[in-house]
Design an enzyme around this catalytic site. Structure first.
Site, PDB file in Angstrom:
ATOM      1  N   VAL A   1     102.919 -56.796 -65.949  1.00  0.00           N
ATOM      2  CA  VAL A   1     102.777 -55.657 -66.863  1.00  0.00           C
ATOM      3  C   VAL A   1     104.214 -55.275 -67.208  1.00  0.00           C
ATOM      4  O   VAL A   1     104.868 -54.564 -66.454  1.00  0.00           O
ATOM      5  CB  VAL A   1     102.018 -54.489 -66.208  1.00  0.00           C
ATOM      6  CG1 VAL A   1     101.922 -53.307 -67.168  1.00  0.00           C
ATOM      7  CG2 VAL A   1     100.621 -54.934 -65.783  1.00  0.00           C
ATOM      8  N   PRO A   2     104.751 -55.785 -68.320  1.00  0.00           N
ATOM      9  CA  PRO A   2     106.209 -55.844 -68.542  1.00  0.00           C
ATOM     10  C   PRO A   2     106.874 -54.537 -68.987  1.00  0.00           C
ATOM     11  O   PRO A   2     107.356 -54.417 -70.106  1.00  0.00           O
ATOM     12  CB  PRO A   2     106.336 -56.919 -69.615  1.00  0.00           C
ATOM     13  CG  PRO A   2     105.079 -56.782 -70.413  1.00  0.00           C
ATOM     14  CD  PRO A   2     104.000 -56.417 -69.425  1.00  0.00           C
ATOM     15  N   CYS A   3     106.948 -53.581 -68.071  1.00  0.00           N
ATOM     16  CA  CYS A   3     107.630 -52.329 -68.395  1.00  0.00           C
ATOM     17  C   CYS A   3     109.128 -52.549 -68.604  1.00  0.00           C
ATOM     18  O   CYS A   3     109.813 -51.685 -69.169  1.00  0.00           O
ATOM     19  CB  CYS A   3     107.372 -51.278 -67.329  1.00  0.00           C
ATOM     20  SG  CYS A   3     107.764 -51.796 -65.647  1.00  0.00           S
ATOM     21  N   HIS A   4     109.649 -53.715 -68.183  1.00  0.00           N
ATOM     22  CA  HIS A   4     111.070 -54.007 -68.393  1.00  0.00           C
ATOM     23  C   HIS A   4     111.396 -54.213 -69.867  1.00  0.00           C
ATOM     24  O   HIS A   4     112.564 -54.189 -70.256  1.00  0.00           O
ATOM     25  CB  HIS A   4     111.497 -55.233 -67.582  1.00  0.00           C
ATOM     26  CG  HIS A   4     110.815 -56.506 -67.978  1.00  0.00           C
ATOM     27  ND1 HIS A   4     109.567 -56.874 -67.502  1.00  0.00           N
ATOM     28  CD2 HIS A   4     111.175 -57.507 -68.829  1.00  0.00           C
ATOM     29  CE1 HIS A   4     109.217 -58.030 -68.018  1.00  0.00           C
ATOM     30  NE2 HIS A   4     110.173 -58.440 -68.836  1.00  0.00           N
TER      31      HIS A   4
END
Length: 356
Positions: free
Chosen positions: A317-320
């Site tokens: 879940v690419p919050c980056h």
């Protein structure tokens, strides 16, 4: 050394080399002119003179300059190799998962306990004895879930008294050995990555947690997960095996999209933000304001930022991929240097038409 990779100059890289700092893992390599070898900056080999080295940004660049890979730190591998001592002890654990380890058992192997402790702290962020204890419990729980006899599990675990065994299980699981079959129990596993170990937690429903070991809030997240869902023990699980495979492919540059079921708990608003995160294309970024607009709530920029921060499944879940409106690398609990590392890594493997 400040690990936020904002400016990369020769002296910063050389300081990282001297201290075996892994902040530039995958972003920079050191080439030794006198030997013709290139290494990771974190390589344990003897450090060359400053005048005998040059730094490059990729393995391809090092090879084009005629350098060959170091056989000690193996820079061409996607994962940093475990230390020899850690690898040896993991092999020992795999031989007998239910063995009860203590200082005497370590000494019998001719190993210094303090050296072993440092080795595991460096590779997994935990001590060997704690690592072994947690994995032994996982094997015991699996046996009991599958109908194994309590007395046999007790003896296999090295407990002479049933009361001591019951108390040990209660402390870790929250129920007696008899109650294990009726309680929801999650599986956990340490996963190695080029930028540090990650803890994965899953059950048949999906992946509940995937976080870097260094995240300050990880202990609290683990306790919250236990209270809301169920006990956690260290053992393998098909979803964790799939996660490990797909993460390795991601770090090798051969995977851009994950297909792992996500089961982290959250409010409806948080879940809408997390779902929107998964629509951000590989190698691209989006501002918090754009995220708020994407969920059709443009005034909720701060709430979106908080929801990003509460995401418990990193990378997948690419919050980056969410950054400040001014392009700044803000708001990443896994440390800002990792956020920039991940974005740089993804840009390297974007299809050429997307980079143009």
């Amino acid at each position: 050394m400040n690990k936020e990779i904002l400016k990369t100059d020769f002296q910063s890289l050389y300081n990282a080399l001297l201290s075996r700092d892994d902040a530039y893992e995958g972003l920079a390599f050191v080439c030794v002119k006198t030997t013709g070898i290139f290494c990771r900056l974190s390589c344990a080999a003897r450090k060359p003179l400053e005048s005998n080295i040059e730094f490059v940004a990729s393995i391809i660049e090092a090879k084009n300059k005629g350098y060959r890979a170091c056989l000690r730190c193996k820079p061409e591998e996607s994962k940093k190799p475990l230390s020899l001592l850690t690898a040896r002890m993991i092999e020992e654990l795999n031989k007998n998962p239910q063995k009860r380890w203590d200082s005497d058992a370590i000494r019998v192997l001719g190993i210094d306990e303090s050296t072993l402790r440092r080795s595991f702290q460096r590779d997994f962020g935990t001590t060997f004895l704690k690592f072994a204890r947690e994995h032994r419990l996982g094997a015991i729980v699996s046996d009991l879930e599958n109908g194994g006899k309590i007395i046999e599990a007790q003896l296999d675990a090295g407990y002479d008294s049933s009361s001591g065994f019951v108390e040990a299980v209660k402390k870790q699981i929250g129920t007696s050995p008899k109650g294990i079959k009726f309680q929801r129990i999650l599986s956990a596993k340490w996963l190695e990555t080029p930028i540090g170990p990650m803890l994965g937690v899953a059950d048949d429903e999906g992946l509940h947690l995937l976080e870097f070991a260094e995240r300050k809030g990880l202990p609290k997240e683990i306790e919250t997960t236990k209270k809301r869902i169920g006990a956690i023990v260290f053992r393998n699980h098909p979803i964790l095996e799939t996660t490990e495979i797909q993460l390795n492919e991601y770090f090798q540059g051969t995977r851009q999209i994950f297909n792992i079921p996500i089961a982290q708990f959250g409010t409806p608003f948080e879940k809408s933000v997390w779902a929107q995160l998964q629509t951000i294309p590989f190698g691209t970024t989006r501002s918090y304001a754009a995220q708020a607009k994407a969920i059709e709530n443009p005034n909720a920029v701060r709430a979106v930022a908080r929801a990003n921060g509460s995401n418990k499944v990193a990378i997948i879940v690419p919050c980056h991929r969410v950054i400040g409106s001014d392009g700044s690398m803000t708001g990443y609990a896994g440390k800002i240097w990792r956020k920039e590392w991940l974005l740089t890594h993804e840009r390297k493997f974007m299809p050429s038409q997307e980079q143009s």
